[in-house]
Design an enzyme around this catalytic site. Structure first.
Site, PDB file in Angstrom:
ATOM      1  N   ALA A   1       0.841  -1.200   0.000  1.00 57.73           N
ATOM      2  CA  ALA A   1       0.000   0.000   0.000  1.00 57.73           C
ATOM      3  C   ALA A   1       0.876   1.249   0.000  1.00 57.73           C
ATOM      4  CB  ALA A   1      -0.927   0.017   1.217  1.00 57.73           C
TER       5      ALA A   1
ATOM      6  N   GLU B 248      -2.548 -12.447  -4.272  1.00 58.20           N
ATOM      7  CA  GLU B 248      -3.968 -12.431  -4.615  1.00 58.20           C
ATOM      8  C   GLU B 248      -4.416 -10.985  -4.689  1.00 58.20           C
ATOM      9  OE1 GLU B 248      -3.271 -16.208  -2.327  1.00 58.20           O
ATOM     10  OE2 GLU B 248      -3.125 -14.133  -1.664  1.00 58.20           O
TER      11      GLU B 248
ATOM     12  N   ASN C 214     -10.580  -5.207  -8.591  1.00 57.22           N
ATOM     13  CA  ASN C 214      -9.533  -4.190  -8.478  1.00 57.22           C
ATOM     14  C   ASN C 214      -8.659  -4.227  -9.737  1.00 57.22           C
ATOM     15  OD1 ASN C 214      -7.569  -2.375  -7.772  1.00 57.22           O
ATOM     16  ND2 ASN C 214      -7.273  -3.196  -5.710  1.00 57.22           N
TER      17      ASN C 214
ATOM     18  N   TYR D 146       0.156  -4.776 -11.327  1.00 54.52           N
ATOM     19  CA  TYR D 146       0.932  -6.014 -11.180  1.00 54.52           C
ATOM     20  C   TYR D 146       1.344  -6.584 -12.535  1.00 54.52           C
ATOM     21  CZ  TYR D 146      -0.697  -5.746  -6.349  1.00 54.52           C
ATOM     22  OH  TYR D 146      -0.963  -5.324  -5.071  1.00 54.52           O
TER      23      TYR D 146
END
Length: 148
Positions: free
Chosen positions: A73, A106, A111, A118
């Site tokens: 994050a 995961e 999202n 990613y």
């Protein structure tokens, strides 16, 4: 603006990491959960710092020759500024230095922003965990990067 550096997370970073955690991630951990991760022999956590202020963090568990991302994050005020890339760069370096052959995570099926992030880091979709997220019942998309 001073340089952003990435280093291993220490106890002194916990309060700022926790603040980012609760303002960024849907699944909530306590400060005690984060402290336990610092004691966990399998866990490695990294923080992005600027002027000793935590701007973001990333964590993973290392199991044999694979790594599993637990959380990543960036503080809402610093998103889309390359900090996530810096954190992953250091996590990848750690993996390379420790003969890790693959890294997995995961991500929530809805999202798409995170999934694209990613993918840009070399991850690809390899599976799905049905109703993985207890708070919403959402599926998790399983992604791997096997070219570290």
């Amino acid at each position: 603006m001073n340089e952003i550096i990435v280093s291993e997370m220490k106890l002194e970073h916990i309060d700022e990491v926790y603040n980012i955690f609760i303002n960024s991630l849907k699944v909530k951990w306590s400060i005690e959960d984060l402290k336990k991760e610092l004691e966990n022999k399998l866990a490695r956590y990294f923080v992005a710092l600027q002027n000793e202020k935590v701007l973001g963090f990333g964590g993973m568990w290392v199991i044999f020759d694979e790594a599993h991302i637990t959380n990543v994050a960036v503080h809402p005020d610093h998103r889309r500024s390359g900090i996530g890339n810096l954190i992953f760069k250091d996590m990848y370096k750690f993996c390379a230095d420790n003969n890790i052959i693959g890294i997995t995570l995961e991500v929530r099926e809805n999202n798409l922003t995170a999934q694209n992030f990613y993918k840009n880091l070399g991850f690809s979709v390899e599976g799905r965990r049905k109703k993985y997220y207890q708070d919403t019942g959402e599926d998790a998309i399983i992604m791997w990067n096997r070219s570290l």
